[in-house]
Design a protein around this motif. Structure first.
Motif, PDB file in Angstrom:
ATOM      1  N   UNK A 114      -4.512 -14.352 -45.553  1.00  0.00           N
ATOM      2  CA  UNK A 114      -4.294 -16.025 -45.650  1.00  0.00           C
ATOM      3  C   UNK A 114      -4.286 -16.574 -44.284  1.00  0.00           C
ATOM      4  N   UNK A 115      -3.400 -15.898 -43.400  1.00  0.00           N
ATOM      5  CA  UNK A 115      -3.571 -16.391 -41.930  1.00  0.00           C
ATOM      6  C   UNK A 115      -4.842 -15.772 -41.301  1.00  0.00           C
ATOM      7  N   UNK A 116      -5.202 -14.911 -41.627  1.00  0.00           N
ATOM      8  CA  UNK A 116      -6.708 -14.745 -41.225  1.00  0.00           C
ATOM      9  C   UNK A 116      -7.517 -15.695 -41.399  1.00  0.00           C
ATOM     10  N   UNK A 117      -7.620 -16.212 -42.590  1.00  0.00           N
ATOM     11  CA  UNK A 117      -8.351 -17.425 -42.849  1.00  0.00           C
ATOM     12  C   UNK A 117      -8.121 -18.721 -42.222  1.00  0.00           C
ATOM     13  N   UNK A 118      -6.984 -19.177 -42.026  1.00  0.00           N
ATOM     14  CA  UNK A 118      -6.377 -20.090 -41.306  1.00  0.00           C
ATOM     15  C   UNK A 118      -6.986 -19.962 -39.985  1.00  0.00           C
ATOM     16  N   UNK A 119      -6.858 -18.824 -39.171  1.00  0.00           N
ATOM     17  CA  UNK A 119      -6.927 -18.735 -37.723  1.00  0.00           C
ATOM     18  C   UNK A 119      -8.561 -18.667 -37.338  1.00  0.00           C
ATOM     19  N   UNK A 124      -9.419 -18.834 -33.814  1.00  0.00           N
ATOM     20  CA  UNK A 124      -8.365 -17.841 -33.261  1.00  0.00           C
ATOM     21  C   UNK A 124      -8.831 -16.338 -33.916  1.00  0.00           C
ATOM     22  N   UNK A 125     -10.370 -16.243 -33.537  1.00  0.00           N
ATOM     23  CA  UNK A 125     -10.990 -15.204 -34.032  1.00  0.00           C
ATOM     24  C   UNK A 125     -10.253 -13.770 -33.869  1.00  0.00           C
ATOM     25  N   UNK A 126      -9.609 -13.620 -32.618  1.00  0.00           N
ATOM     26  CA  UNK A 126      -9.172 -12.142 -32.206  1.00  0.00           C
ATOM     27  C   UNK A 126      -8.075 -11.981 -33.236  1.00  0.00           C
ATOM     28  N   UNK A 127      -7.251 -12.561 -33.155  1.00  0.00           N
ATOM     29  CA  UNK A 127      -5.908 -12.557 -34.417  1.00  0.00           C
ATOM     30  C   UNK A 127      -6.379 -12.362 -35.733  1.00  0.00           C
ATOM     31  N   UNK A 128      -7.292 -13.152 -36.152  1.00  0.00           N
ATOM     32  CA  UNK A 128      -7.914 -13.403 -37.251  1.00  0.00           C
ATOM     33  C   UNK A 128      -8.706 -11.847 -37.606  1.00  0.00           C
ATOM     34  N   UNK A 129      -9.425 -11.340 -36.711  1.00  0.00           N
ATOM     35  CA  UNK A 129      -9.913 -10.033 -36.906  1.00  0.00           C
ATOM     36  C   UNK A 129      -8.968  -8.786 -37.167  1.00  0.00           C
ATOM     37  N   UNK A 130      -7.742  -8.925 -36.251  1.00  0.00           N
ATOM     38  CA  UNK A 130      -6.647  -8.011 -36.584  1.00  0.00           C
ATOM     39  C   UNK A 130      -5.868  -7.976 -37.782  1.00  0.00           C
ATOM     40  N   UNK A 131      -5.657  -9.236 -38.268  1.00  0.00           N
ATOM     41  CA  UNK A 131      -5.181  -9.629 -39.434  1.00  0.00           C
ATOM     42  C   UNK A 131      -6.130  -8.995 -40.590  1.00  0.00           C
ATOM     43  N   UNK A 135      -4.715  -6.156 -43.351  1.00  0.00           N
ATOM     44  CA  UNK A 135      -4.563  -6.501 -44.708  1.00  0.00           C
ATOM     45  C   UNK A 135      -5.511  -5.136 -45.514  1.00  0.00           C
ATOM     46  N   UNK A 136      -6.475  -4.773 -44.665  1.00  0.00           N
ATOM     47  CA  UNK A 136      -7.426  -3.765 -45.293  1.00  0.00           C
ATOM     48  C   UNK A 136      -6.521  -2.374 -45.517  1.00  0.00           C
ATOM     49  N   UNK A 137      -5.933  -2.218 -44.255  1.00  0.00           N
ATOM     50  CA  UNK A 137      -5.125  -0.745 -44.349  1.00  0.00           C
ATOM     51  C   UNK A 137      -4.105  -0.961 -45.586  1.00  0.00           C
ATOM     52  N   UNK A 138      -3.305  -2.134 -45.600  1.00  0.00           N
ATOM     53  CA  UNK A 138      -2.217  -2.199 -46.387  1.00  0.00           C
ATOM     54  C   UNK A 138      -2.761  -2.362 -47.816  1.00  0.00           C
ATOM     55  N   UNK A 139      -3.813  -3.028 -48.315  1.00  0.00           N
ATOM     56  CA  UNK A 139      -4.288  -2.893 -49.633  1.00  0.00           C
ATOM     57  C   UNK A 139      -4.940  -1.417 -49.978  1.00  0.00           C
ATOM     58  N   UNK A 140      -5.574  -0.735 -48.784  1.00  0.00           N
ATOM     59  CA  UNK A 140      -5.942   0.450 -49.234  1.00  0.00           C
ATOM     60  C   UNK A 140      -4.689   1.521 -49.704  1.00  0.00           C
ATOM     61  N   UNK A 141      -3.687   1.397 -48.998  1.00  0.00           N
ATOM     62  CA  UNK A 141      -2.473   2.181 -49.302  1.00  0.00           C
ATOM     63  C   UNK A 141      -1.868   1.780 -50.889  1.00  0.00           C
TER      64      UNK A 141
END
Length: 496
Positions: A114-119, A124-131, A135-141
């Motif tokens: 959600x914060x990635x979408x807001x960014x 704020x593309x750099x932070x969005x990409x990291x978020x 999210x990907x790693x967390x959901x994968x786990x």
């Protein structure tokens, strides 16, 4: 000693239960209220839950939903600066919750997404990409730990679809983790969960959110309009009760060329007590009236939007459209006045506002016949749009090179909707491309994109790829990011 041990076990048990994730009645009501943009009502349910079960981890997720929707819809940069620190506080609070629950990692991933979408909204593309990466790693786990927890599909579906939203210079961040941005794969995951919301009572409350997300993704990332109609049918009459579905249904109707239906939907949007103002719907309604050349209604709605909207986006665009109306009504002084406001007010974060500012500074509006043809086309009034252009006996009627290029582009767009022969349509697009490829107008890249889409529908992937690539070779034109994104999405589709 035995009594003390029992007391300690009892306290530990209470603490463990209180730090769980409980989608109880309070949390369900909070979520449903927030999704309907009734934020205060949703926060009342959250406050009630804080008193009864203060360590329920879903409190933090649902509070984040409220911030997310308020920022995405309200576009208030000051509010963004004020509440952006809430993300880390909520993630820290969730760390103290039950780590054995499937909601533990899910909630963390959702907050990051959600914060990635807001960014992305606030560039704020750099932070969005990291978020997105987090999210990907967390959901994968979470998928590995809880393969039967179906809400994982929501986050993974979004991730698979939306990797292309990250600008090229930040793509390396998400590419490094090997996320495959498969649009079909992502939509299939979301549709699987949507189907579950219609059958399983446990997931029913997510139906509105999923319909909204699927609508948004299909409109922006796919070309098969049969999907639009299917999703519009799935929404049905729900748009009269849910404001997000009203937006989705109106946009889908407009995409399908059903402008009168879009007007009807927007005029019958739900207006409930305590509902957050979704002013963008007024902008859409103003545009819809403009498409049918109902200037009086369009002006009235645009003025209402400009008076009530507290955000920054679409302000310049609204004044730009008011200048168009003044121009078409033969009022040059009003046109200049609206252009002056388009220069002075609003921001330039989105393409529509960038184009508005550029045109206003140059005091530029295309030929009135081409402008009317464009508006009627955008509203789905294709025979009327063609009738406008047929007033022009020859493209050499235009002394201005830009209008000459635009003529061929507009003619191709209209003919494509009237089931003209593909070769004739491609011929018109090709003329626009050849004449415009050395200019800064968007007609050449859009023509290349449209030719690519025609070949894609014919399953001629080789020719489709050639024209998508031609589109991507051009730069420094209006709407570049959106047009390039569609070309990349096309290459992605034919690669898969």
């Amino acid at each position: 000693m035995k009594k003390k041990l029992i007391l300690l076990l009892s306290i530990f048990s209470c603490l463990f239960v209180s730090a769980s994730f409980d989608m109880n009645e309070n949390m369900q009501n909070a979520y449903l209220s927030i999704i309907d943009l009734k934020f205060e009502k949703g926060l009342d349910f959250i406050e009630k839950e804080k008193q009864q079960n203060p360590n329920n981890g879903l409190i933090h997720l649902h509070e984040n939903y409220k911030d997310f929707l308020a920022l995405i819809i309200g576009e208030d940069e000051q509010l963004f600066d004020k509440i952006s620190s809430n993300k880390s506080k909520r993630l820290s609070a969730i760390e103290k919750c039950d780590k054995t629950s499937p909601y533990y990692l899910y909630a963390k991933a959702e907050i990051n997404l959600q914060w990635a979408f807001v960014r992305l909204k606030f560039q704020e593309y750099f932070l969005a990409a990291y978020e997105i990466q987090k999210a990907y790693f967390i959901l994968k786990e979470n998928q590995k730990k809880f393969p039967d927890f179906h809400l994982n599909k929501k986050g993974m579906g979004l991730l698979h679809c939306l990797i292309g939203s990250i600008p090229e210079n930040y793509q390396w961040i998400v590419n490094a983790i090997g996320i495959n941005g498969g649009i079909d794969k992502g939509l299939n995951e979301l549709h699987q969960l949507l189907s579950l919301t219609e059958k399983d009572e446990q997931y029913k409350i997510y139906n509105t959110e999923l319909l909204f997300l699927i609508s948004f993704l299909e409109m922006n990332l796919t070309i098969d309009k049969r999907h639009f109609q299917t999703t519009l049918d799935a929404i049905g009459k729900k748009h009269t009760n849910h404001i997000l579905l009203n937006f989705a249904a109106a946009r889908l109707s407009s995409k399908l060329g059903k402008n009168d239906l879009a007007i009807k939907i927007l005029n019958n949007r739900p207006k409930k007590e305590g509902q957050f103002e979704f002013s963008y719907l007024d902008y859409l309604l103003g545009m819809s009236y403009l498409y049918k050349l109902d200037f009086e209604s369009s002006m009235k709605i645009f003025h209402h939007f400009l008076t009530h909207f507290k955000g920054e986006n679409y302000i310049k665009s609204a004044y730009h459209k008011l200048a168009w109306i003044a121009f078409l009504q033969g009022e040059p002084e009003k046109k200049l006045s609206y252009f002056e406001k388009a220069i002075a007010e609003g921001s330039i974060s989105i393409d529509e506002d960038k184009v508005a500012l550029k045109d206003a500074k140059q005091n530029y509006i295309t030929h009135p016949i081409l402008l009317k043809g464009r508006l009627l086309y955008d509203g789905g009034y294709y025979p009327l749009a063609l009738a406008e252009l047929q007033q022009i006996e020859s493209p050499h009627y235009f002394s201005n090179a830009s209008t000459h290029i635009e003529y061929w582009y507009r003619l191709a767009r209209i003919k494509s909707k009237l089931d003209d022969k593909h070769l004739d349509v491609i011929s018109c697009y090709q003329k626009a491309f050849n004449l415009g490829k050395e200019t800064s107008t968007y007609f050449a890249p859009m023509s290349a994109l449209q030719i690519g889409l025609i070949y894609e529908k014919q399953n001629d992937t080789k020719q489709a790829a050639i024209y998508f690539e031609k589109c991507l070779t051009l730069s420094n034109f209006d709407y570049q990011r959106g047009i390039h994104q569609k070309a990349k999405a096309g290459l992605n589709r034919i690669a898969n």
